[in-house]
Design a protein around this motif. Structure first.
Motif: not given
Length: 245
Positions: A78-80, A102-103, A205-206, A236-243
């Motif tokens: 996370n950004t915190d 991510n979600n 979620i970043l 992407t292949d491992l289920g993360f979303s685009e940055a």
């Protein structure tokens, strides 16, 4: 003979120091384990420096860097916690990038039907990251509070030191379900995604990444690889979303 021994020792020390300098030490959030291990392998295969990765909760790693741990790159869930290091002048701010998104989902045993609401999945013991310091736990608590459920299900929550611990508890059947990232659920074959939290129920979620203040110059090269087409394909292949930045 003694002088020769000293010369040999000096040479060995020099070679050893050079070998150490060629290694890039990366501190990465536990939820990034599969992705960063694959990225490190591809980066090295492409001619990059050897990459050694340490995985733990973002908070634990940030505090280790604050205490002087020798990391070259820090990747947070996370950004915190990135902001925590920025405030202490412990990262090179011009190197900071967002490498993935991510979600948030509820993972549970195979055979569980998708639910329209999370409350039925959390009516017994369930696992989540410790919301006092684990990013996934903070997202989970915020989402449940915004859905008006936290007070009802808090008593059933088992807190893990990072999100992968929560996932493991569900995988072993020690809890009914686990609130984890979508990429975590995809990484295991014995749990299904029974619920996806609405994107507006928690902060985005970043995953920010940056070179540490005293990190090797090659840290930026590894960061550039993570943002490259090859790096994005791994996430992407491992289920993360685009940055998104």
């Amino acid at each position: 003979m003694f002088k020769r021994a000293l010369v040999s020792l000096a040479l060995l020390v020099s070679l050893s120091t050079a070998a150490i300098a060629e290694k890039l030490t990366v501190f990465a959030a536990a939820s990034m384990k599969d992705a960063i291990e694959r990225a490190a392998g591809e980066y090295q295969a492409a001619g990059g420096d050897e990459v050694v990765v340490s995985f733990a909760s973002s908070s634990v790693l940030a505090r280790q860097i604050e205490a002087g741990a020798p990391a070259d790159v820090y990747i947070s869930a996370n950004t915190d916690w990135m902001a925590y290091l920025v405030e202490r002048d412990l990262v090179r701010t011009d190197s900071e990038i967002i490498i993935a998104g991510n979600n948030l989902v509820i993972a549970t045993a195979e055979g569980t039907k998708p639910a329209e609401s999370p409350d039925a999945l959390l009516d017994e013991r369930f696992a989540m990251g410790d919301p006092s310091h684990v990013p996934a736990g903070k997202y989970a608590r915020t989402a449940l509070e915004n859905l008006g459920l936290w007070k009802d299900v808090e008593k059933n929550a088992v807190f893990g030191e990072n999100v992968r611990v929560a996932l493991e508890l569900a995988s072993r059947g020690e809890v009914k379900a686990a609130i984890v990232y979508g990429s975590d659920q995809k990484a295991v074959g014995d749990l299904v995604r029974a619920y996806v939290f609405p994107a507006d129920s928690h902060a985005p979620i970043l995953y920010p990444a940056a070179a540490t203040k005293d990190g090797a110059e090659s840290a930026e090269a590894f960061l550039a690889f993570l943002k490259s087409e090859a790096g994005r394909a791994i996430f992407t292949d491992l289920g993360f979303s685009e940055a998104t930045e």
